[in-house]
Design an enzyme around this catalytic site. Sequence first.
Site, PDB file in Angstrom:
ATOM      1  N   ASP A   1      26.679  50.302  31.037  1.00 53.22           N
ATOM      2  CA  ASP A   1      28.105  50.313  30.709  1.00 53.22           C
ATOM      3  C   ASP A   1      28.516  49.152  29.804  1.00 53.22           C
ATOM      4  OD1 ASP A   1      27.755  48.409  32.652  1.00 53.22           O
ATOM      5  OD2 ASP A   1      29.420  49.046  33.922  1.00 53.22           O
TER       6      ASP A   1
ATOM      7  N   PRO B   1      36.265  40.603  40.635  1.00 50.36           N
ATOM      8  CA  PRO B   1      35.387  40.593  41.817  1.00 50.36           C
ATOM      9  C   PRO B   1      34.024  41.199  41.505  1.00 50.36           C
ATOM     10  CG  PRO B   1      37.074  42.279  42.041  1.00 50.36           C
ATOM     11  CD  PRO B   1      37.441  41.479  40.833  1.00 50.36           C
TER      12      PRO B   1
ATOM     13  N   GLY C   1      32.734  46.493  36.626  1.00 55.43           N
ATOM     14  CA  GLY C   1      32.018  46.120  35.418  1.00 55.43           C
ATOM     15  C   GLY C   1      32.104  44.671  35.020  1.00 55.43           C
TER      16      GLY C   1
ATOM     17  N   GLY D   1      30.167  41.967  35.445  1.00 55.13           N
ATOM     18  CA  GLY D   1      28.969  41.393  34.834  1.00 55.13           C
ATOM     19  C   GLY D   1      28.684  41.977  33.465  1.00 55.13           C
TER      20      GLY D   1
ATOM     21  N   GLY E   1      32.382  47.671  41.298  1.00 54.56           N
ATOM     22  CA  GLY E   1      32.488  48.867  40.466  1.00 54.56           C
ATOM     23  C   GLY E   1      33.458  48.700  39.318  1.00 54.56           C
TER      24      GLY E   1
ATOM     25  N   LYS F   1      37.198  47.066  34.138  1.00 60.61           N
ATOM     26  CA  LYS F   1      37.498  48.469  33.886  1.00 60.61           C
ATOM     27  C   LYS F   1      37.646  49.198  35.218  1.00 60.61           C
ATOM     28  CE  LYS F   1      33.251  50.112  35.172  1.00 60.61           C
ATOM     29  NZ  LYS F   1      32.995  50.973  36.365  1.00 60.61           N
TER      30      LYS F   1
END
Length: 276
Positions: free
Chosen positions: A140, A98, A104, A106, A102, A8
């Site tokens: 998230d 990557p 998301g 994981g 930032g 995202k």
Amino acid sequence: MIIYPQAKINLGLNVVARRPDGYHDLQTVFYPIPLCDALEIQEMDQHFPSEVDCDLKVTGIKVEGDEQQNLVVRAYRLLKQEFPDLPRLHVHLQKGIPTQAGMGGGSSDASAMLVLLNRHFCLGLTEEELVDRAAKLGADCPFFILNTPAYAEGIGERLKRIDLRLDGWYLAVVRPDIPVSTREAFALIHPKAAEKNCMETVQLPVAQWRHYLVNDFEYSVFAQHPAIGQIKEQLYDLGAVYAAMSGSGSAVFGLFREMVNLEHIFANMYTRMLRL
């Protein structure tokens, strides 16, 4: 069975208040993009000599840390508590998103694991029930159950679907080799009310976003890592209509009307050019 967890980006991110529990209240717009990992499960033979119930193998982009503490394994064990008949599994996670970027990755993997287990083993959990369980894994994670543009408040777990389409735009993603921890990103944050709510702003033409959409993390992260801020300016120099850091960084993205060549500018960095 295999599933493809998506990344995202954050279209605007405002840190509006500090909470009594030490967390922060946010306002942001999550937008899913076609940058994916791959997650595959296979039941272990009952005689397979393994001391773990969820045997995770990670390939592709390197992920630091103990694989048994990975969010994918934690997602399996969360449902295993509720559905004790879940069999032992071999799990293969091919990383294309990557890390510490930032984006998301994981959290998306964890939510995808919940969805995959629910489908494959016919657990009967509704979308709402999956969202509830995802929230126990990370702020998230619920977004990646919905996997549709959404406005988020709270610590990112209170979601409202929004009508937003960026079809036809080209998305550049650049992730320098500068990991930024969430704790580091919050270190210099000074919460304040947003001048203009990001949910309202994304309804404006994209050409106006540059003037109104803000990621509050950029102030602290760019101060500590000027090279990340420089990437944002380079994307604008290449013709981006809107550019920003995603989440708490360190990936920076730009929206373009046409395809551009990134590799000659961002040598030795992770770069992708995607069609939305």
